[in-house]
Design an enzyme around this catalytic site. Structure first.
Site, PDB file in Angstrom:
ATOM      1  N   ASP A 286       0.809  -1.230   0.000  1.00 44.48           N
ATOM      2  CA  ASP A 286       0.000   0.000   0.000  1.00 44.48           C
ATOM      3  C   ASP A 286       0.834   1.268   0.000  1.00 44.48           C
ATOM      4  OD1 ASP A 286      -2.216  -1.676   0.127  1.00 44.48           O
ATOM      5  OD2 ASP A 286      -2.186  -1.692   2.315  1.00 44.48           O
TER       6      ASP A 286
ATOM      7  N   LYS B  87       1.908   2.147  -5.100  1.00 46.46           N
ATOM      8  CA  LYS B  87       2.432   1.562  -6.346  1.00 46.46           C
ATOM      9  C   LYS B  87       1.486   1.827  -7.510  1.00 46.46           C
ATOM     10  CE  LYS B  87       2.463  -2.464  -4.335  1.00 46.46           C
ATOM     11  NZ  LYS B  87       2.122  -2.087  -2.956  1.00 46.46           N
TER      12      LYS B  87
ATOM     13  N   GLY C 183      -4.617  -4.253  -3.731  1.00 46.66           N
ATOM     14  CA  GLY C 183      -5.609  -3.204  -3.961  1.00 46.66           C
ATOM     15  C   GLY C 183      -4.845  -1.970  -4.365  1.00 46.66           C
ATOM     16  N   HIS C 184      -4.878  -1.634  -5.641  1.00 43.35           N
ATOM     17  CA  HIS C 184      -4.109  -0.491  -6.149  1.00 43.35           C
ATOM     18  C   HIS C 184      -5.089   0.615  -6.545  1.00 43.35           C
ATOM     19  CE1 HIS C 184      -0.420  -3.207  -7.183  1.00 43.35           C
ATOM     20  NE2 HIS C 184      -0.806  -3.300  -5.929  1.00 43.35           N
TER      21      HIS C 184
ATOM     22  N   GLN D 109       1.950  -6.181  -3.427  1.00 47.94           N
ATOM     23  CA  GLN D 109       2.545  -6.392  -2.102  1.00 47.94           C
ATOM     24  C   GLN D 109       3.895  -5.668  -2.033  1.00 47.94           C
ATOM     25  OE1 GLN D 109       1.143  -9.548  -3.677  1.00 47.94           O
ATOM     26  NE2 GLN D 109      -0.634  -8.506  -2.923  1.00 47.94           N
TER      27      GLN D 109
END
Ligand code: GDP
Ligand code: IMO
Ligand code: MG
Length: 424
Positions: free
Chosen positions: A9, A12, A36-37, A220
């Site tokens: 988080d 990225k 989750g991007h 990640q």
């Protein structure tokens, strides 16, 4: 390549989207929908799990590489959701060699966590670990199997022969019915995904050979890496730069830039050691101002001061060429700002990452204090407009890391960034 240097988080997605403007292809190489991007472009927020963060540009080919674990139901939902927001996913390509996450993986993830009780890892419960375990045990089903009903049923029958007794006898759960599962995946997922399934390795090399530019998007991060993270509080893949070669199918000589994304502070979701964690009102402040709640799981993220012992380790293991520092604006109101520069382990000062888990658990952060800037950075777009204290804070991070910062984030929006220094 864009990789996370902390526990995920870092931002990225935002930086990948920013850089993708000048790319032909953006490739995810590991992880799955545990990621989750978040991208914020033209006032809209896009939350991506499996689809690569270059998808917003019509000229970019988004690629899901062989190293990713794909839940086909989730992928179809994501493509439909993006379609509803006006994002065209027709160019999306998925490796036929990527492994599938099937419903028993998700159930096993949940029951294994429950079994661990107080020692649970705090996984995203998406079935990631069980799917990678099956891949390593060579009993996994792959994306290409969706196109071959005979093989799909054969493999599923073999797997369920083992999983069903495990679920029923060990975990007291209902077994899965072979025909129901096979019919669902072969009739619903196979035909929907068929136009996207391809040989991504061939595609990638054709692109490279014709001079196209390719961006690899890590999910990640370094300290969630199965080999290099804070094991066992890690994910089941290799997010580090080396993992990209395996997960996308390219050799290391093709990689000419590795951008490590770091927040201006640090966060972690899930269990595990966190030397510079703040459990006081400053931690609460970071959660509130940084909106530190999981993109997918909505869990509150644990927050702490930036840790340069970790950052230096990430520079080494990933051979980072430069840093992208996110969320500098979140520190706007804090004065002083602390940075962990070493650990005190049983009275001994350590400036490099201890390899032994009990030393990491016992590490007491040694801080340096820097003055805050106490002003709003969210509208700053040029380095010359930065207050001296913010400039000093960034230089301090560069010195500690030993690599330059090239991009600095001052807000979630695509245009909220400062081009800090030239690409090395
Ligand atoms: P990722 O998993 O590394 O892509 O990061 P996430 O998207 O899970 O979390 C980063 C969060 O911070 C998202 O909500 C982003 O919109 C937000 N964000 C990214 N960069 C910045 C920044 O420079 N400033 C602020 N305030 N928010 C940012
Ligand atoms: P992005 O790509 C933050 C964490 C989970 C848990 C551990 C193992 O958005 O940075 P898993 O479900 O992978 O078996 O969980 O890893 N985790 C993440 N934390 N960001 C992520 O992805 C994460 N993906 C997994 O919280 O601690
Ligand atoms: Mg995330």
């Amino acid at each position: 390549m864009v990789v996370g240097t902390q526990w995920g988080d870092e931002g990225k997605g935002k930086f990948t989207d920013l850089l993708a403007r000048d790319q032909d292809m953006v490739v995810r190489y590991q992880g799955g929908h545990n990621a989750g991007h978040t991208l914020v472009a033209e006032g809209e927020t896009f939350k991506l799990q499996l689809v690569p963060s270059g998808v917003l540009y019509p000229h970019v080919t988004p690629v899901i590489g062989n190293g990713v674990v794909v839940d086909p139901v989730v992928l179809i939902e994501e493509v439909d959701r993006l379609g509803g927001m006006g994002v065209d996913c027709r160019k999306l390509v998925v490796s036929g060699n990527a492994h599938l996450i099937l419903p028993y993986h998700q159930v096993l993830d949940v029951v294994a966590e429950r079994h661990l009780g107080r020692n649970k890892l705090g996984t995203t419960k998406r079935g990631i670990g069980p799917a990678y375990a099956d891949k390593a045990a060579r009993v996994g089903l792959r994306v290409q199997d969706l196109l071959d009903p005979k093989i799909f049923r054969q493999k599923l029958a073999m797997v369920l022969h083992e999983k069903n007794p495990l679920l029923a006898k060990v975990y007291n759960r209902l077994p899965f019915d072979l025909d129901t599962l096979a019919d669902q995946y072969l009739n619903e997922c196979g035909p929907r995904l068929a136009p996207h399934i391809a040989d991504t390795v061939g595609l990638l090399h054709d692109a490279l050979e014709s001079g196209q530019s390719v961006l690899l998007e890590g999910a990640q991060a370094m300290f969630l890496d199965l080999d290099h993270g804070t094991y066992p509080f890690v994910t089941s893949s290799n997010p580090v730069a080396g993992g990209a070669c395996v997960g996308a199918g390219i050799g290391p000589r093709h990689i000419d830039r590795v951008i490590g994304v770091t927040k201006a502070y640090i966060t972690r979701v899930g269990a595990g050691p966190f030397p510079s964690e703040l459990t006081d009102e400053i931690g609460d402040h970071l959660v509130d101002v940084g909106r530190e709640y999981g993109t997918n799981t909505k869990r509150r993220r644990r927050c702490g001061w930036l840790d340069t012992v970790m950052l230096r380790h990430a520079v080494r293991v990933n051979s980072l060429s430069d840093l992208a520092i996110a969320k500098l604006d979140v520190l706007d109101a804090l004065d002083p700002i602390k940075v962990c520069v070493a650990y005190d382990v049983g009275g001994e000062r350590r400036t490099s990452m201890p390899y032994h888990q009990s030393e990491i658990h016992r590490a007491v952060p040694v801080y340096e204090e820097l003055p805050g800037w106490c002003s709003d950075l969210s509208g700053v777009s040029d380095r010359s407009e930065l207050p001296r204290q913010a400039e000093d804070y960034l230089s301090f991070i560069e010195d500690q890391a030993g690599v330059p910062a090239t991009l600095v984030g001052v807000g979630p929006g695509r245009d909220q960034f400062i081009a800090f220094s030239r690409v090395p």
